[in-house]
Design an enzyme around this catalytic site. Structure first.
Site, PDB file in Angstrom:
ATOM      1  CG  HIS A  30      -1.790   1.199   1.339  1.00 34.82           C
ATOM      2  ND1 HIS A  30      -3.120   1.189   0.978  1.00 34.82           N
ATOM      3  CD2 HIS A  30      -1.533   2.462   1.775  1.00 34.82           C
ATOM      4  CE1 HIS A  30      -3.633   2.391   1.177  1.00 34.82           C
ATOM      5  NE2 HIS A  30      -2.686   3.192   1.670  1.00 34.82           N
ATOM      6  CD  GLU A  31       1.644   3.209   3.644  1.00 30.89           C
ATOM      7  OE1 GLU A  31       1.656   4.329   3.085  1.00 30.89           O
ATOM      8  OE2 GLU A  31       0.673   2.820   4.305  1.00 30.89           O
TER       9      GLU A  31
END
Length: 136
Positions: A126-127
């Site tokens: 996600h990051e």
């Protein structure tokens, strides 16, 4: 220093530049900001605090670990996930991988390579999407 969270999708959609030793203060601010938001957040990317650098921070238990210039080397076990984001409203579906092999630098710019599985792998993916300007 705890910084405000950026919510501007145009800014968040810009790919980040590689981080260097000069960006370590940003990594420290990112750790502080994640630590202050751990009740509602498990990871952050530098663009979420207004800096377009390839720096992410993930929660590992009660600790926030900074990763500079993270890169996925391999991935396996594709699945569909639903994720929310501190920078964006709502929950969205996205594809993730159960296992990833990752390289990154720590706060001393020392290289690391490790395999992450499950939720930790999902947080990093996600990051990294943030670093690549991908909004889920």
């Amino acid at each position: 220093m705890i910084r405000p969270i950026v919510h501007d999708p145009l800014f968040l959609a810009q790919p980040s530049e590689p981080a260097s030793r000069e960006d370590l203060p940003v990594a420290r601010d990112l750790v502080d900001t994640l630590t202050a938001n751990m009740d509602r957040c498990v990871g952050m990317a530098a663009n979420m605090i207004g800096v377009s650098k390839r720096i992410i921070v993930i929660a590992r238990g009660p600790m926030a670990v900074a990763m500079l210039n993270p890169k996925i080397l391999s991935k396996s076990g594709e699945y569909e996930a639903e994720e929310g984001c501190l920078s964006l409203e709502g929950v969205r579906k996205t594809k993730r991988y159960k296992t990833i092999r990752l390289s990154w630098q720590d706060m001393r710019m020392k290289e690391h390579t490790e395999t992450l599985e499950g939720f930790q792998a999902q947080i990093v993916q996600h990051e990294l999407d943030h670093c690549d300007g991908i909004l889920i």
